[in-house]
Design an enzyme around this catalytic site. Structure first.
Site, PDB file in Angstrom:
ATOM      1  N   GLU A  12     -22.031   8.864  43.696  1.00 15.77           N
ATOM      2  CA  GLU A  12     -20.728   8.419  43.196  1.00 15.77           C
ATOM      3  C   GLU A  12     -19.673   9.503  43.442  1.00 15.77           C
ATOM      4  OE1 GLU A  12     -18.765   7.311  38.823  1.00 15.77           O
ATOM      5  OE2 GLU A  12     -20.689   8.360  38.979  1.00 15.77           O
ATOM      6  N   LYS A  29     -16.183  -0.538  40.937  1.00 17.39           N
ATOM      7  CA  LYS A  29     -16.929  -0.520  39.679  1.00 17.39           C
ATOM      8  C   LYS A  29     -16.290  -1.441  38.648  1.00 17.39           C
ATOM      9  CE  LYS A  29     -18.728   2.708  36.209  1.00 17.39           C
ATOM     10  NZ  LYS A  29     -18.712   4.108  35.736  1.00 17.39           N
ATOM     11  N   CYS A  86     -22.647   4.473  38.580  1.00 20.82           N
ATOM     12  CA  CYS A  86     -22.760   5.211  37.322  1.00 20.82           C
ATOM     13  C   CYS A  86     -23.529   4.392  36.288  1.00 20.82           C
ATOM     14  CB  CYS A  86     -21.367   5.615  36.829  1.00 20.82           C
ATOM     15  SG  CYS A  86     -21.338   6.754  35.434  1.00 20.82           S
TER      16      CYS A  86
END
Length: 541
Positions: A271, A346, A397
């Site tokens: 990430e 995300k 994440c």
């Protein structure tokens, strides 16, 4: 505080500490199967109001152990003094503890006012509240009870039907039966039936799990490829420093070249490994400088190494008239001059880390806490990446802790899950261990392998059975190449989602309504008196 209340408080705290220690990295998982027994013992004969607050104390003690790591990123990266950084952790533990209080209160309320035994009401109510945690108030399904069993592979395979919620329900049911049998509650018939049902259930689940794991090993794969998990180990304190960018990019460039020489079909960076804006020049507002040099370098890298690269990078975005950023994953192919094949933004952002819930209400103090992180804009669409005949579902994440988000990617056709993350925030605390355990359950639920690549670890390949393999060490530069294969397995949980938890939620609502409108007991609630004590047999005087 009377000695009786002190004893009860001690039991509640002991119960909470035992539950907290069942989670990683402490990993005393067996404690979860008996941690609730002291709580069940101490609430017997107490008023429902006191049941709520005793359960709240248990939950608070448990979450303080589970979430002790929260002050670390606040102190190290948001410039909050440690003596102040502890307060957000205590506040969050205090908020999440209400889930424990509500679950235990609801289970006890229904059991007392109906003829349904607590060995049934407690697991159902607990599961219902865990499911609510996934959605409300901000979506924080961290450390659901079922995750304590992530090492018990044979036992947890049935999560492919129920999700992790079924494992949580089983653990609470086990606790309730232990309490009933040890303290001889509910009569001989309830004790015998409960123990027999639990024994049969455990044997059946372990037998199914052993069969399922063997079945997965022997099932022919549809395809496979080699994935390089590049763990750059970039210090968080330097990661976003523009002066460090040439060095950090150089690390990933070097590891990518090495992985390509070793035959990797896909090279995965963590990430936000690319700490620059990768978008084309025409997508930049006039006030921002272009990062075209690094964009060109990365595209050229994919072309020259003849290997696609999947990586994380920030991306500019506009929402509600303001300029912001996405937390984005890109897939760059080796075609032509190097091409962007796809990207994913995300969806599930970290509360108080990537955005502030109700910023206008929470005020200046919370704004100061997240100043080092900044607000991001959530994505909307789950995009699958195509690679060598496989479809890749991307999780960024802590999205890997959301069961339904993950299973929706698999339901859309994902053959392999790829979780890119940066856990450097947490140091060597429990947090990296906890998110790895939670990610493992996503593979168990969907029977899809997961490649997890973290900046500072843990990177790992998680098999469809939930077995964690090729785990890298924390805070060490690494470049592990793993063989990833996928099979045409479609689980019930993938198809129906959180149906088991939703049924538990509906049953809890029905039980509460029945207990409120049509109580079956003459004495609805026993108020405690000052002389009440907990004798050896657990029955109040």
């Amino acid at each position: 505080m009377s000695s009786n209340n002190a004893t009860r408080a001690a039991l509640a705290v002991a119960s909470g500490l035992a539950m907290g220690l069942a989670f990683p990295k402490f990993d005393h998982g067996l404690l979860a199967w008996i941690a609730l027994v002291p709580l069940f013992y101490l609430i017997e004969g107490e008023s429902l109001r006191r049941v709520f607050w005793w359960a709240y104390l248990q939950g608070f003690a448990s979450y303080v152990v589970q979430l002790y790591w929260i002050p670390i990123p606040l102190h190290d990266f948001a410039d909050v003094h440690m003596r102040y950084a502890i307060f957000p952790m205590l506040a969050l533990a205090g908020i999440v503890a209400f889930n424990t209080a509500v679950a235990i209160w609801a289970g006890e309320f229904v059991a007392r006012r109906t003829r349904i035994p607590a060995v049934l009401t407690m697991p159902v109510a607990w599961t219902a509240v865990e499911w609510i945690r996934t959605w409300f108030p901000v979506g924080f399904p961290w450390n659901l009870l079922g995750y304590t069993a992530y090492h018990n592979l044979e036992l947890i395979q049935f999560a492919e039907f129920t999700g992790v919620y079924g494992v949580s329900a089983l653990i609470v049911f086990f606790n309730a039966v232990v309490y009933v049998v040890i303290f001889r509650r509910g009569g001989h018939r309830l004790q015998a039936v409960s123990l027999s049902a639990l024994t049969a259930m455990m044997l059946a689940l372990v037998a199914f799990g052993a069969w399922r794991i063997n079945n997965l090993k022997n099932a022919p794969s549809v395809g496979k490829f080699k994935v390089a998990m590049v763990q750059g180990n970039i210090p968080q304190s330097l990661k976003w420093d523009p002066k460090f960018l040439p060095q950090s990019y150089g690390i990933y460039q070097e590891e990518t070249a090495d992985a390509a020489k070793r035959g990797a079909d896909l090279i995965v960076w963590p990430e936000a490994a690319a700490v620059f804006l990768f978008q084309p020049d025409d997508q930049y507002p006039a006030e921002l400088a272009s990062d075209a040099e690094y964009r060109t370098a990365l595209l050229t890298l994919a072309k020259t190494q003849r290997a696609p690269i999947l990586f994380g990078a920030p991306a500019l975005a506009r929402a509600d008239g303001r300029l912001g950023f996405y937390n984005r994953a890109y897939l760059v192919s080796a075609n032509g001059q190097g091409e962007v094949d796809a990207h994913y933004d995300k969806i599930e952002l970290v509360p108080f880390g990537e955005y502030v819930p109700a910023r206008a209400i929470l005020g200046f103090f919370v704004n100061r806490i997240v100043e080092g992180f900044g607000d991001l804009i959530p994505g909307k669409d789950q995009t699958l990446f195509d690679l060598k005949g496989a479809k890749l579902g991307i999780l960024i994440c802590y999205e890997s802790i959301f069961p339904d988000l993950t299973r929706r990617e698999v339901d859309k056709g994902a053959d392999v899950l790829v979780n890119i993350t940066n856990d450097a925030w947490y140091g060597e605390s429990s947090a990296p261990y906890q998110v790895l355990a939670m990610a493992a359950l996503r593979s168990v639920e969907t029977k899809v392998p997961m490649v997890r690549v973290a900046n500072t670890g843990f990177s790992a390949l998680i098999e469809p059975s939930g077995r964690i393999t090729y785990r890298t060490p924390l805070f060490k530069r690494d470049n592990e190449i793993v063989d990833v294969s996928w099979r045409p397995v479609r689980t019930l949980y993938t198809m129906v989602g959180d149906l088991f938890a939703e049924i538990c939620f509906v049953l809890t609502l029905i039980g509460l309504i029945m207990a409120w409108r049509w109580p079956q007991t003459a004495t609805l609630e026993v108020e405690p008196v000052k002389s009440r004590r907990v004798p050896a047999n657990g029955r109040p005087h």
